[in-house]
Design a protein around this motif. Structure first.
Motif, PDB file in Angstrom:
ATOM      1  N   GLU B  15      35.355  25.466  27.806  1.00 56.76           N
ATOM      2  CA  GLU B  15      35.706  26.648  27.006  1.00 56.76           C
ATOM      3  C   GLU B  15      36.980  26.441  26.191  1.00 56.76           C
ATOM      4  N   THR B  16      37.977  25.804  26.826  1.00 58.61           N
ATOM      5  CA  THR B  16      39.235  25.534  26.119  1.00 58.61           C
ATOM      6  C   THR B  16      38.969  24.657  24.900  1.00 58.61           C
ATOM      7  N   LEU B  17      38.152  23.634  25.111  1.00 59.60           N
ATOM      8  CA  LEU B  17      37.818  22.708  24.026  1.00 59.60           C
ATOM      9  C   LEU B  17      37.099  23.443  22.885  1.00 59.60           C
ATOM     10  N   ARG B  19      37.139  26.663  22.212  1.00 65.41           N
ATOM     11  CA  ARG B  19      38.018  27.635  21.554  1.00 65.41           C
ATOM     12  C   ARG B  19      38.891  26.925  20.517  1.00 65.41           C
ATOM     13  N   GLY B  20      39.497  25.819  20.931  1.00 69.67           N
ATOM     14  CA  GLY B  20      40.374  25.073  20.022  1.00 69.67           C
ATOM     15  C   GLY B  20      39.637  24.614  18.771  1.00 69.67           C
ATOM     16  N   LEU B  21      38.431  24.073  18.985  1.00 79.75           N
ATOM     17  CA  LEU B  21      37.678  23.545  17.844  1.00 79.75           C
ATOM     18  C   LEU B  21      37.194  24.669  16.919  1.00 79.75           C
ATOM     19  N   VAL B  23      38.825  27.497  16.391  1.00 83.22           N
ATOM     20  CA  VAL B  23      40.000  27.925  15.620  1.00 83.22           C
ATOM     21  C   VAL B  23      40.183  26.970  14.433  1.00 83.22           C
ATOM     22  N   LEU B  24      40.034  25.663  14.689  1.00 87.20           N
ATOM     23  CA  LEU B  24      40.145  24.655  13.634  1.00 87.20           C
ATOM     24  C   LEU B  24      39.068  24.886  12.561  1.00 87.20           C
ATOM     25  N   TRP B  25      37.841  25.143  13.038  1.00 88.97           N
ATOM     26  CA  TRP B  25      36.692  25.374  12.146  1.00 88.97           C
ATOM     27  C   TRP B  25      36.960  26.545  11.202  1.00 88.97           C
ATOM     28  N   TYR B  70      33.549  16.920  19.525  1.00 88.40           N
ATOM     29  CA  TYR B  70      33.128  17.733  20.678  1.00 88.40           C
ATOM     30  C   TYR B  70      32.167  16.948  21.575  1.00 88.40           C
ATOM     31  N   ARG B  73      34.176  14.262  23.453  1.00 84.94           N
ATOM     32  CA  ARG B  73      35.007  14.826  24.519  1.00 84.94           C
ATOM     33  C   ARG B  73      34.152  15.310  25.692  1.00 84.94           C
TER      34      ARG B  73
END
Lengths: 481, 85
Positions: B15-17, B19-21, B23-25, B70, B73
């Motif tokens: 989920e953290t991954l 969320r971060g991606l 936000v970047l998107w 993604y 990772r």
């Protein structure tokens, strides 16, 4: 249309017949070799498609006749604001890859309504989802069959109805025999055809106008954008790269976002991720799909700039005689897609932002269709573009037909009406439903109902509002019953 | 590490991954490509105004990179948590 055909030199026509026939036989051969005998192969290709192949198939599935033929032209006239299509139709894949595809693949099953019905413990929800999938896919597929008819009529002089029938026979053959498996491997071949057909003339045009053959590099690292902006201002248009000239900022933001979410919610795209062997393959497959799509989607805006620059410099301020000395101008003028009228009788044609004074009218579709001639390429490249347009339309149509078939044969017939149906009978109903859907799509292609154009936009909105939240909540909500 | 907490840890890391991606998107496409297009157009990449370039080219390259990052990772996460198929 018919006058245009007379203008065609026999060589272009011969090449086109050759390319179209050869590619059609390739599709038929692939369809025959990928024929299936069980529902698992028919609906989800036996979950044996490698992730790169699924990526190529998804790209062909996704890129329709409109992406191939019309998009670069639309961008060319919208300037910066064309970004709504570019970002909207690619950005959704990020949502798909991160939020939906891996989890739906993990869940397994055959269709999107399967997930909805099982996850929400409701056969009403299953039927609603199946109906939404059928509605979205039917409106979409009508446009594709129309596209097939138009390519046939424009390049080969066959009337639209016969073109649609030929297209129906080809799609019907590999879709009925091979179901998802046949469709997938045919789409891989169709991707190769359509991307080659799009890139070859674009590279040639980039090379001719900027000296750099790679369109993406030529766009940023040559003077073409600076020159185009200067020309636009001289003619009373806004700078090409200036944002929000055709649409407001809020419009651009909202349209982009809804196209993104709609893309992630389209059933024919989602179902492609059921066909790969594992969750890991589903994640990579989304990446490959977008990479293959990006090859066309980053070339299109460059092509849009080249074409706009080329049209402004070749047509504007010239006499009608000078303009008509270009062979491609004569050719497209006879189709009615390009027209001139010296309104102020000064002997010269002016392309102006003011509609009443403007003397040159250009149809969006010309931008892609005329590139081979504008770039001075051999006649076979024009034929390649025709084959590419057909590949784009047929591959999208096939994917949509399968969704309609699986929604009716699997979700409604098997899960609701006759749960005791044998494997053989389910497969038989699946094949029959493809034929029925093909008949409806073909009819809409020949006699398009007036509402189709509006409804295609509506299909995106419906996908954005129905499947995306439904699936996302079903996957992420931990605590619902 | 206690066995029962592992699925929860795995899900939290995922989920953290995500969320971060995301936000970047959104930051690249809706932020830089649309909301900040005008100020960014004052800068140039080669001869292309930056806001325009991000909206019509750069954002698409970023989308592709985000998806592959993604997947890569998640491979590592699957390996660390011993989740295989």
């Amino acid at each position: 249309m018919s006058q245009y055909i007379q203008q065609l030199t026999p060589t272009v026509e011969t090449w086109t017949y050759l390319f179209v026939t050869v590619t059609f036989f390739v599709y038929l051969a692939i369809g025959w070799s990928a024929r299936v005998r069980e529902t698992r192969g028919f609906f989800i290709a036996g979950q044996g498609i490698p992730s790169i192949a699924n990526g190529a198939a998804t790209a062909a599935d996704w890129m329709s006749a409109a992406s191939f033929i019309s998009m670069a032209g639309m961008i060319s006239f919208l300037g910066y604001d064309g970004a709504i299509y570019l970002m909207g139709w690619t950005g959704g894949y990020v949502l798909l890859a991160l939020l939906l595809a891996p989890y739906l693949r993990k869940f397994g099953k055959y269709t999107v309504p399967d997930f909805v019905g099982d996850r929400y413990y409701s056969s009403t929800a299953r039927v609603m989802a199946a109906l939404a999938a059928i509605f979205i896919s039917l409106t979409y597929v009508a446009g594709q069959m129309r596209g097939v008819g138009i390519v046939f009529s424009r390049f080969l002089g066959v009337d639209i109805a016969s073109g649609v029938v030929v297209g129906m026979l080809i799609v019907g053959f590999f879709a009925v025999l091979g179901g998802m498996k046949g469709i997938t491997w045919t789409q891989v071949a169709q991707y190769v055809v359509l991307i080659t057909a799009f890139l070859v003339p674009a590279f040639a045009l980039a090379w001719r106008l900027t000296g750099n053959p790679v369109p993406q590099l030529a766009l940023a690292f040559s003077d073409i954008l600076t020159d185009l902006n200067r020309l636009q201002v001289e003619l009373g248009f806004n700078e090409y790269t200036r944002p929000f000239m055709n649409k407001t900022r809020l419009d651009v933001l909202c349209i982009t976002l809804s196209l993104m979410v709609g893309t992630a919610g389209l059933p024919h795209v989602i179902v492609r991720f059921y066909t790969v062997p594992s969750v890991r393959a589903a994640r990579y497959s989304a990446g490959w799909a977008l990479l293959f799509i990006a090859l066309l989607y980053t070339t299109a805006p460059a092509l849009a700039v080249f074409a706009r620059y080329n049209l402004l410099t070749t047509l504007n301020g010239k006499t009608a005689l000078e303009v008509r000395s270009h062979e491609w101008v004569q050719k497209w003028e006879t189709t009615g897609l390009l027209s001139f009228e010296d309104k102020n009788d000064d002997g010269r044609l002016s392309l102006l932002s003011d509609k009443d004074a403007n003397e040159i009218t250009i149809d969006n579709d010309i931008i892609v269709l005329s590139t081979p001639e504008v770039a001075g390429l051999a006649p076979w490249v024009t034929a390649l573009v025709a084959a590419g347009g057909l590949a784009a339309a047929l591959s999208t149509a096939a994917g949509l037909l399968l969704v309609i078939s699986s929604s009716t044969a699997h979700d409604i017939y098997y899960r609701l009406i006759n749960p005791k149906a044998s494997e053989e009978r389910r497969l038989w109903v699946g094949r029959l439903m493809i034929l029925v859907a093909l008949g409806v799509a073909g009819y809409c292609g020949v006699k398009p109902p007036g509402f189709v154009a509006q409804v295609v936009a509506f299909a995106f909105g419906l996908a954005a509002a129905s499947f995306f939240p439904l699936l996302h909540l079903g996957i992420s909500a931990c605590c619902s019953p | 590490m206690a066995e029962p907490t592992r699925p929860a840890d795995y899900w939290r890391a995922n989920e953290t991954l995500i969320r971060g991606l995301l936000v970047l998107w959104a930051g690249i496409s809706l932020g830089a490509g649309i909301l900040l297009a005008e100020p960014l157009n004052r800068f140039h990449l080669g001869s292309a105004p930056l806001g325009f370039w991000i909206a019509q080219q750069g954002s698409i390259f970023c989308f592709v990179a985000i998806i592959f990052y993604y997947a890569w990772r998640m491979d590592r996460l699957d390996r660390d948590f011993g989740i295989g198929e």
